[in-house]
Design a protein around this motif. Structure first.
Motif, PDB file in Angstrom:
ATOM      1  N   PHE A   1       0.815  -1.212   0.000  1.00  0.00           N
ATOM      2  CA  PHE A   1       0.000   0.000   0.000  1.00  0.00           C
ATOM      3  C   PHE A   1       0.853   1.268   0.000  1.00  0.00           C
ATOM      4  CE2 PHE A   1      -2.109   3.398   2.428  1.00  0.00           C
ATOM      5  CZ  PHE A   1      -3.198   3.622   1.604  1.00  0.00           C
ATOM      6  N   ASN A   2       1.989   1.247   0.711  1.00  0.00           N
ATOM      7  CA  ASN A   2       2.814   2.450   0.837  1.00  0.00           C
ATOM      8  C   ASN A   2       3.952   2.517  -0.172  1.00  0.00           C
ATOM      9  OD1 ASN A   2       1.568   3.748   3.194  1.00  0.00           O
ATOM     10  ND2 ASN A   2       2.292   1.962   4.329  1.00  0.00           N
TER      11      ASN A   2
ATOM     12  N   ASN B   1      -1.230  -3.833  -3.992  1.00  0.00           N
ATOM     13  CA  ASN B   1      -1.922  -2.544  -3.976  1.00  0.00           C
ATOM     14  C   ASN B   1      -0.925  -1.509  -4.494  1.00  0.00           C
ATOM     15  OD1 ASN B   1      -3.047  -0.033  -3.324  1.00  0.00           O
ATOM     16  ND2 ASN B   1      -4.051  -0.836  -1.493  1.00  0.00           N
ATOM     17  N   THR B   2      -1.178  -1.006  -5.692  1.00  0.00           N
ATOM     18  CA  THR B   2      -0.224  -0.096  -6.335  1.00  0.00           C
ATOM     19  C   THR B   2      -0.769   1.325  -6.449  1.00  0.00           C
ATOM     20  OG1 THR B   2      -1.087  -0.737  -8.508  1.00  0.00           O
ATOM     21  CG2 THR B   2       0.788  -1.984  -7.649  1.00  0.00           C
ATOM     22  N   SER B   3      -1.680   1.665  -5.577  1.00  0.00           N
ATOM     23  CA  SER B   3      -2.349   2.966  -5.681  1.00  0.00           C
ATOM     24  C   SER B   3      -1.403   4.139  -5.466  1.00  0.00           C
ATOM     25  CB  SER B   3      -3.508   3.036  -4.685  1.00  0.00           C
ATOM     26  OG  SER B   3      -3.063   2.792  -3.361  1.00  0.00           O
ATOM     27  N   ASN B   4      -0.270   3.917  -4.779  1.00  0.00           N
ATOM     28  CA  ASN B   4       0.667   5.006  -4.518  1.00  0.00           C
ATOM     29  C   ASN B   4       1.938   4.916  -5.359  1.00  0.00           C
ATOM     30  OD1 ASN B   4      -0.699   6.523  -2.387  1.00  0.00           O
ATOM     31  ND2 ASN B   4      -0.411   4.702  -1.128  1.00  0.00           N
TER      32      ASN B   4
ATOM     33  N   ASN C   1      -3.615  -0.804  -9.616  1.00  0.00           N
ATOM     34  CA  ASN C   1      -4.128   0.559  -9.723  1.00  0.00           C
ATOM     35  C   ASN C   1      -2.967   1.433 -10.168  1.00  0.00           C
ATOM     36  OD1 ASN C   1      -4.999   3.183  -9.350  1.00  0.00           O
ATOM     37  ND2 ASN C   1      -5.946   2.806  -7.369  1.00  0.00           N
ATOM     38  N   THR C   2      -3.027   1.882 -11.411  1.00  0.00           N
ATOM     39  CA  THR C   2      -1.896   2.623 -11.975  1.00  0.00           C
ATOM     40  C   THR C   2      -2.231   4.091 -12.212  1.00  0.00           C
ATOM     41  OG1 THR C   2      -2.593   1.934 -14.194  1.00  0.00           O
ATOM     42  CG2 THR C   2      -0.970   0.556 -13.069  1.00  0.00           C
ATOM     43  N   SER C   3      -3.171   4.608 -11.473  1.00  0.00           N
ATOM     44  CA  SER C   3      -3.637   5.977 -11.702  1.00  0.00           C
ATOM     45  C   SER C   3      -2.559   7.022 -11.421  1.00  0.00           C
ATOM     46  CB  SER C   3      -4.878   6.259 -10.851  1.00  0.00           C
ATOM     47  OG  SER C   3      -4.613   6.038  -9.481  1.00  0.00           O
ATOM     48  N   ASN C   4      -1.543   6.681 -10.620  1.00  0.00           N
ATOM     49  CA  ASN C   4      -0.494   7.648 -10.298  1.00  0.00           C
ATOM     50  C   ASN C   4       0.815   7.385 -11.046  1.00  0.00           C
ATOM     51  OD1 ASN C   4      -1.822   9.351  -8.337  1.00  0.00           O
ATOM     52  ND2 ASN C   4      -1.743   7.620  -6.922  1.00  0.00           N
TER      53      ASN C   4
END
Length: 464
Positions: A231-232, A255-258, A281-284
C-alpha cells in the motif's frame, strides 16, 4: 477506600517485583517449588515436578524451540526445531535466515553487512566467527544460518544480498522482523544463481521502495509474494528486471495505488508466459517505459484495468514481445505521453492492435513505434495528432488526400515536391523527418494504406 487502594497497589508492586526477579529455566531445567533461586536439571526423580515425561528411566523435557512428540499423552521424543530455530548440540537457536551457497573452492561473500549487525553465524552445523565472508575448500553446497540484529539496519535492508551470485536458496524466519523496513531496493540484485526464495514471513506494511529488488535473478523460476502489503510502496521500477527464468507471477494482491514508477518492471522476463495484473491501480504512474520489454514468451496480457492518464513515457513498453498476437489498449489514455518510440518494436506475432483511444497531441517521438510488426494488417490511427511538432494534423491530411481521384495524384505529388525544395509552406508546412521517419517502418502489405499512396506520398513524408 484509602485502605483498599493501598492494598491494591501493594499487591501490584509485589507482583511486579516477583516478575522482575523471576528466573526462567531453559534447556531441560526447571525451577523447583521449594527453592525459587536456581534452576535444576530434570531427572527421573523430579520428572513430575519438571513437567516432563518418563521414558526408559529418562525424564524427557523438550528444550525451548523443540516440538514434543506425544504418545498416550506422554512425550516420547522431541522433534526438529520450531520454525525460526536451528538445532545445534541438542539445543534450538534463533536464526534470521538460512541460505545455501554453491562454493567455488575459495572465499565466498555471504552477505553485505557489517560484523556488528551479525549476532551469530553457523556454517554446516558449526558455530564460526562472525563475518560476511567464509572460505570453502571444495565446490559443494553449504548451508549457512545467521542471526542478525535487525534493529541496527534501522529502516533499510537495501542491497543486503546484492551481488551474492553463489547463493542458490534462502528463507527467512519471523526473527527477521521487517515491520519497520521502508527500503528493500536491490535487496537481491544480481543473485543470478538463486533458485528458491521464501519471503512468507516478511511484513511489508511500511515498505516504500522496491526498485531493482530482484534485478538479475536470472535462475529464479517462481516467487510467492502473496503476503506482501504494498500500500505504501512508491517505486517498483526494474523490480523483476532480467528474471529470465521466471515462468509465472501472481501480483493480484498488490496494492499499487501510490506507485508512480513502473519503468522496466518486467524487463527481459523472457520465460514469463502469464501475469496477473487485475488488481493493479496505476492511476499515479508516470513512467511505463520498457515495462514489458523482452517478455518474448508472453502470449496474452489483460491490461483492461490499467489507468494511464498520468503516464508520460511509454517508450518500448511492449518492445520485443514476440509471442503476443493481440493487444487491446482501447482503455489507454495517452494525452500526457511525450514518447512512444519503440513501443511495439519487433512484435513479430502481433496481428490485432487496438490503439483507437490514443491521443498523441503531446508525443514528440514516435520513431520505430511499429517497427517489424509485419503481421499487423489493420490499424486505426485516426485519433493520432501531430499539432505540436508538425503544425497540422498529418494523418487527417493524408486521409483527405486519399479522397482525391487517381488522375490528380501525379500533379499533386509534383507540386508537393516542388513546395518542399523551394521551401514553400503556404498550405502544408514541412513535415519533420525526426518525428515520423520510421513510424511505419517494416509493415509490408499494410492494407489501410494503398500502394500508390505508400510509394508516392510517404516518399515525400518520410523521405524513404
Amino acid at each position: 477506600i484509602i485502605i483498599f487502594l493501598c492494598l491494591y497497589f501493594s499487591k501490584i508492586y509485589k507482583r511486579n517485583k516477583e516478575n522482575k526477579n523471576k528466573i526462567i529455566c531453559n534447556n531441560g531445567l526447571f525451577l523447583p517449588e521449594d527453592d525459587k533461586t536456581k534452576c535444576i536439571k530434570c531427572s527421573i526423580e523430579n520428572c513430575n515436578e519438571c513437567r516432563g515425561s518418563k521414558l526408559n528411566n529418562i525424564c524427557i523435557k523438550c528444550n525451548p524451540g523443540l516440538n514434543p512428540i506425544y504418545e498416550n499423552n506422554k512425550i516420547i521424543s522431541c522433534s526438529i526445531c520450531n520454525e525460526g530455530y536451528y538445532l545445534i548440540n541438542d539445543e534450538c537457536n534463533e536464526y534470521s535466515f538460512r541460505a545455501k551457497y554453491k562454493s567455488n573452492g575459495g572465499t565466498l561473500k555471504l552477505i553485505n553487512s557489517d560484523i556488528d549487525k551479525i549476532k551469530e553465524m553457523i556454517v554446516d552445523g558449526n558455530k564460526v566467527n562472525r563475518s560476511k565472508y567464509y572460505s570453502f575448500n571444495d565446490t559443494q553446497v553449504h548451508e549457512v544460518f545467521m542471526l542478525l540484529d535487525i534493529s541496527k539496519y534501522l529502516n533499510s535492508v537495501n542491497s543486503i544480498f546484492e551481488g551474492i551470485d553463489k547463493m542458490i536458496s534462502i528463507s527467512f524466519s519471523s526473527f527477521f522482523n521487517t515491520s519497520n523496513i521502508t527500503n528493500m531496493n536491490s535487496m537481491f540484485h544480481g543473485c543470478s544463481s538463486l533458485i528458491s526464495i521464501n519471503l512468507s514471513n516478511f511484513n511489508t506494511s511500511n515498505l516504500k521502495y522496491m526498485y531493482d529488488m530482484f534485478y538479475g535473478c536470472s535462475s529464479l523460476k517462481s516467487i510467492n509474494l502473496s503476503n506482501f502489503n504494498t500500500f505504501n510502496v512508491i517505486y517498483m521500477s526494474s523490480m523483476f528486471y532480467g528474471c529470465s527464468s521466471l515462468i509465472s507471477i501472481n501480483l493480484s494482491n498488490f496494492n499499487t495505488s501510490n506507485v508512480n514508477d513502473m519503468n522496466s518492471m518486467f524487463y527481459d522476463c523472457s520465460s514469463l508466459i502469464s501475469i496477473n495484473l487485475s488488481n493493479f491501480n496505476t492511476s499515479n504512474i508516470t513512467d511505463m517505459k520498457y515495462m514489458f520489454y523482452g517478455c518474448s514468451s508472453l502470449k496474452e496480457i489483460n491490461l483492461s484495468k490499467l489507468k494511464t492518464e498520468n503516464v508520460e513515457n511509454m517508450s518500448g513498453m511492449f518492445a520485443e514481445c514476440k509471442s503476443i498476437k493481440k493487444l487491446n489498449l482501447s482503455n489507454f489514455i495517452t494525452y500526457k505521453v511525450t514518447s512512444m518510440k519503440y513501443m511495439f518494436f519487433n512484435c513479430i506475432s502481433l496481428e490485432q492492435l487496438n490503439v483507437s483511444s490514443f491521443s498523441t497531441i503531446n508525443a514528440s517521438d514516435m520513431s520505430y513505434m511499429f517497427y517489424n510488426c509485419y503481421k499487423l494488417k489493420q490499424l486505426d490511427i485516426s485519433s493520432f495528432y501531430y499539432y505540436k511538432r508538425v503544425g497540422i494534423n498529418v494523418l487527417k491530411f493524408w486521409k483527405q488526400i486519399l479522397k482525391i481521384s487517381i488522375p490528380f495524384i501525379i500533379p499533386i505529388t509534383i507540386i508537393l515536391i516542388f513546395m518542399h525544395f523551394v521551401k514553400v509552406s503556404l498550405f502544408i508546412p514541412p513535415i519533420p523527418v525526426s518525428t515520423l521517419d520510421t513510424y511505419f517502418s517494416e509493415i509490408p502489405n499494410f492494407s489501410d494504406i494503398s500502394a500508390c499512396v505508400k510509394s508516392i506520398f510517404f516518399l515525400y513524408c518520410f523521405k524513404s
